[in-house]
Design an enzyme around this catalytic site. Structure first.
Site, PDB file in Angstrom:
ATOM      1  N   ASP A 149      -1.085  -0.437   6.270  1.00  0.00           N
ATOM      2  CA  ASP A 149      -1.664   0.240   7.789  1.00  0.00           C
ATOM      3  C   ASP A 149      -2.631   0.652   7.786  1.00  0.00           C
ATOM      4  OD1 ASP A 149      -1.771   2.328   5.378  1.00  0.00           O
ATOM      5  OD2 ASP A 149      -2.506   4.176   6.533  1.00  0.00           O
ATOM      6  N   LYS A 201      -9.108  -2.634  -2.874  1.00  0.00           N
ATOM      7  CA  LYS A 201      -8.780  -3.194  -1.059  1.00  0.00           C
ATOM      8  C   LYS A 201      -9.800  -3.227  -0.800  1.00  0.00           C
ATOM      9  CE  LYS A 201      -4.822  -0.610  -1.491  1.00  0.00           C
ATOM     10  NZ  LYS A 201      -3.469  -0.853  -0.621  1.00  0.00           N
ATOM     11  N   ASP A 217       0.267   5.757   0.504  1.00  0.00           N
ATOM     12  CA  ASP A 217      -0.039   6.135   1.775  1.00  0.00           C
ATOM     13  C   ASP A 217      -0.744   6.060   2.566  1.00  0.00           C
ATOM     14  OD1 ASP A 217      -0.704   8.968   2.230  1.00  0.00           O
ATOM     15  OD2 ASP A 217      -2.667   8.634   1.517  1.00  0.00           O
ATOM     16  N   ASP A 222       1.083  -1.561   0.072  1.00  0.00           N
ATOM     17  CA  ASP A 222      -0.162  -0.011   0.162  1.00  0.00           C
ATOM     18  C   ASP A 222       1.027   1.299  -0.282  1.00  0.00           C
ATOM     19  OD1 ASP A 222      -1.801   1.558   0.072  1.00  0.00           O
ATOM     20  OD2 ASP A 222      -1.482   1.476   2.199  1.00  0.00           O
TER      21      ASP A 222
END
Lengths: 297, 297
Positions: free
Chosen positions: B248, B223, B29, B27
């Site tokens: 995250d 996702k 960001d 991922d």
């Protein structure tokens, strides 16, 4: 399962039904007209009720028109009416904000919606911004990204049908709704809006993304919400037990009348709900007719 | 309740973890950068992984940028990357439409979304309309009311983040979705989109009103939807058991990796989810680090 009784048009039966009520609350689209076509003998039926001393009130979820604009629409179809007889969801929201919430004078309403809402808020002396302001049509800018967020001076976000809906309006409303004391109201939460013979996005489709983002559900000021009944009661003095709701939709009109504890509900078959639903449903009107004019006997 | 193991940075422990994987799905960001600021030693960490012969793939739900545009963004932050290493939700949707749905050549995709979607559909040879076409910015007209409705030539309505969203687009998409064979897809259904240090309406807030109107839920190609995993598998050949998802957010990244049956998941604490959630949650990563650079040992 409950079932509804059909009024077959025998004069005694009709007279006995009408005698029980002093006030008739009318849904409009599907009862008085369909699309832009008046249904048969609607004018004569309303005239008959008025001649018997009945009070008629037109109750509509359409928030795009003010009471004044609704009078024009009714008159243009040949139905005599005055602004006092109209109760729309924009007016309902304005009454709720001014008389139930008693919004302090230093707080404003952020409006996603059209002129009907603005006109009714102004008529109640409520301060607002957004709405049809041409500045609202802008695309979101870099400066907006920085400026958008909660604001204690925004007491209410009010969402109605807005054919000028855009990203910036949704972003601003989302920002304001981050403030825990900013109330979230909707003129109504109908998912679609019937017009031009079809179904188009309704007021509820303007609030749906805000609910998806914030997890907050708006308080609806339209049928079947009882907040609208409270607003009608705040405006008219009437005996609920001697009041009848007339409508074509079980899940809005009939539910509204039953949950509001009105003395009666009358379904008509000129709109959305079908006879089968009136005969076998979780919620059914007390009685029904094929069309409103059947009340003429 | 399951709990995650913290990798404390002991070289043996890190080496043993990395040795289990040939492919790392990242991922972006909250893992590589936050807002527009690169996180510490991200470039060095990616370099270390590549030097060990690991394949890195950047997996993002952001549909506004094509792979090509994402390469520019990564490069501008100092991260070397090629288009082959990028897997965004716009590309995921394009792959799904062309290779999984195998959309017939005489059918088109109606796009609510931005340039990233258009560029990826074009790269897969899929016909589309709507999107950033300036004609789409118009307000709804009388002619639109008559013309809007189902259309057998529209095989898919694809909805992504669209900062030009308006009433006419929602009305048209609603009309097309009346056709039972028109598929309803979304690049992703994130309710919000993190930018400029805040949260703004996300792709899921563009599809929410359509779901409210039609009762239909879009198939999400982002996702944590496994349709995105299928699309990645359709593009890259990799051994899932030797693949690790790094992210995250528990409810998107980590869920995506676990439900996809990947060999491992690694959480980082530089984004949305907190350590508490990694230690006690319904869904937790297999292991976590404070920040990506901890993999340098």
């Amino acid at each position: 399962m409950p079932s509804s009784k059909k009024l077959t048009g025998k004069p005694d039966e009709i007279a006995a039904f009408l005698d029980r009520f002093d006030v008739f609350l009318f849904d409009c689209d599907g009862v008085l007209w369909r699309g832009d076509k008046l249904l048969p003998k609607v004018v004569e039926t309303l005239e008959m009720l008025r001649s018997k001393g009945k009070q008629v009130v037109f109750v509509t979820n359409n928030s795009t028109k003010s009471r004044r604009a609704y009078v024009s629409k009714l008159n243009s179809l040949g139905i005599p009416a005055s602004a006092d007889e109209i109760f729309g969801s924009a007016y309902s929201a304005a009454i709720y904000i001014s008389r139930v919430l008693s919004l302090p004078k230093d707080k404003k309403v952020y409006v996603i919606g059209e002129a009907g809402i603005e006109e009714e808020l102004a008529s109640e002396g409520v301060s607002f911004f957004g709405g049809t302001d041409p500045a609202e049509r802008a695309e979101i800018s870099e400066a907006d990204y920085e400026a958008i967020g909660p604001n204690a001076s925004v007491g209410v976000v009010l969402v109605g049908l807005d054919r000028g809906i855009n990203y910036r309006k949704l972003a601003r409303a989302h920002g304001y709704l981050q403030h825990p004391e900013t109330r979230f109201l909707a003129t109504n939460i109908d998912s679609t809006f019937p017009t031009h013979g079809g179904l188009f996005p309704g007021a509820g489709s303007m609030s749906a993304p805000l609910t998806y983002m914030t997890g907050r559900e708006p308080l609806s000021l339209g049928k079947p919400s009882q907040a609208m009944m409270q607003a009608i009661e705040g405006r008219f003095k009437f005996d609920k037990k001697r009041t009848c709701m007339v409508g074509d939709r079980i899940n809005t009109d009939i539910k509204f009348g039953i949950e509001g504890g009105l003395g009666g509900t009358l379904g008509v078959l000129t709109g959305v709900s079908k006879e089968e639903e009136f005969l076998n449903g979780e919620v059914v009107p007390e009685a029904y007719v094929d069309k409103l004019a059947d009340l003429l006997g």
